[in-house]
Design a protein around this motif. Structure first.
Motif, PDB file in Angstrom:
ATOM      1  N   HIS A 106       0.847  -1.205   0.000  1.00  0.00           N
ATOM      2  CA  HIS A 106       0.000   0.000   0.000  1.00  0.00           C
ATOM      3  C   HIS A 106       0.879   1.250   0.000  1.00  0.00           C
ATOM      4  O   HIS A 106       1.856   1.331   0.739  1.00  0.00           O
ATOM      5  CB  HIS A 106      -0.915   0.022   1.213  1.00  0.00           C
ATOM      6  N   SER A 107       0.508   2.209  -0.799  1.00  0.00           N
ATOM      7  CA  SER A 107       1.241   3.476  -0.840  1.00  0.00           C
ATOM      8  C   SER A 107       0.831   4.329   0.357  1.00  0.00           C
ATOM      9  O   SER A 107      -0.200   4.100   0.992  1.00  0.00           O
ATOM     10  CB  SER A 107       0.914   4.240  -2.124  1.00  0.00           C
ATOM     11  N   LYS A 108       1.641   5.322   0.649  1.00  0.00           N
ATOM     12  CA  LYS A 108       1.324   6.250   1.729  1.00  0.00           C
ATOM     13  C   LYS A 108      -0.021   6.915   1.456  1.00  0.00           C
ATOM     14  O   LYS A 108      -0.845   7.062   2.361  1.00  0.00           O
ATOM     15  CB  LYS A 108       2.429   7.291   1.863  1.00  0.00           C
ATOM     16  N   GLU A 109      -0.267   7.291   0.210  1.00  0.00           N
ATOM     17  CA  GLU A 109      -1.524   7.936  -0.152  1.00  0.00           C
ATOM     18  C   GLU A 109      -2.721   7.016   0.101  1.00  0.00           C
ATOM     19  O   GLU A 109      -3.761   7.454   0.600  1.00  0.00           O
ATOM     20  CB  GLU A 109      -1.495   8.382  -1.615  1.00  0.00           C
ATOM     21  N   LYS A 110      -2.585   5.746  -0.238  1.00  0.00           N
ATOM     22  CA  LYS A 110      -3.664   4.775  -0.022  1.00  0.00           C
ATOM     23  C   LYS A 110      -3.947   4.618   1.471  1.00  0.00           C
ATOM     24  O   LYS A 110      -5.108   4.580   1.898  1.00  0.00           O
ATOM     25  CB  LYS A 110      -3.291   3.429  -0.650  1.00  0.00           C
ATOM     26  N   LEU A 141      -3.373   6.805   3.826  1.00  0.00           N
ATOM     27  CA  LEU A 141      -4.011   8.032   4.300  1.00  0.00           C
ATOM     28  C   LEU A 141      -5.475   8.103   3.863  1.00  0.00           C
ATOM     29  O   LEU A 141      -6.308   8.679   4.564  1.00  0.00           O
ATOM     30  CB  LEU A 141      -3.240   9.257   3.823  1.00  0.00           C
ATOM     31  N   ASN A 142      -5.800   7.509   2.739  1.00  0.00           N
ATOM     32  CA  ASN A 142      -7.203   7.430   2.314  1.00  0.00           C
ATOM     33  C   ASN A 142      -7.986   6.451   3.173  1.00  0.00           C
ATOM     34  O   ASN A 142      -9.143   6.686   3.509  1.00  0.00           O
ATOM     35  CB  ASN A 142      -7.315   7.047   0.840  1.00  0.00           C
ATOM     36  N   GLU A 182      -1.797  11.237   9.625  1.00  0.00           N
ATOM     37  CA  GLU A 182      -1.001  12.207   8.888  1.00  0.00           C
ATOM     38  C   GLU A 182       0.214  11.499   8.307  1.00  0.00           C
ATOM     39  O   GLU A 182       0.627  10.452   8.803  1.00  0.00           O
ATOM     40  CB  GLU A 182      -0.563  13.336   9.830  1.00  0.00           C
ATOM     41  N   SER A 183       0.776  12.059   7.271  1.00  0.00           N
ATOM     42  CA  SER A 183       1.932  11.471   6.604  1.00  0.00           C
ATOM     43  C   SER A 183       3.062  11.162   7.586  1.00  0.00           C
ATOM     44  O   SER A 183       3.699  10.116   7.508  1.00  0.00           O
ATOM     45  CB  SER A 183       2.415  12.421   5.503  1.00  0.00           C
TER      46      SER A 183
END
Length: 78
Positions: free
Chosen positions: A38-42, A44-45, A51-52
């Motif tokens: 999973h990406s950081k963006e995923k 966070l979604n 938070e990042s």
């Protein structure tokens, strides 16, 4: 190790496991999500209240824990 301020420990939250800022999201959950691709963006979604920097610190904490060494205690025989 630099200060890890976002990882908290509370025996009343998730059985005392390391959590993100006192929430019911463990550092292990975040590390597992990253490890499974999973990406950081995923992430966070999936967890919009994170938070990042939470993800960065979960990974830093996991890396620090891996480097710890357990030394067994040796008891002398009577």
């Amino acid at each position: 190790m630099s200060t890890i301020a976002r990882i908290t420990f509370d025996s009343r939250v998730m059985g005392g496991k390391p959590c993100i800022r006192g929430m019911r999201v463990t550092a292990g959950t975040i590390v597992g999500l990253v490890a499974s691709g999973h990406s950081k963006e995923k992430i966070l979604n999936l967890y919009p209240y994170l938070e990042s920097e939470d993800i960065d610190e979960a990974l830093a904490y996991a890396a620090w824990r891996v480097e710890e060494i357990d030394i067994p205690l040796i008891q002398e025989s009577a």
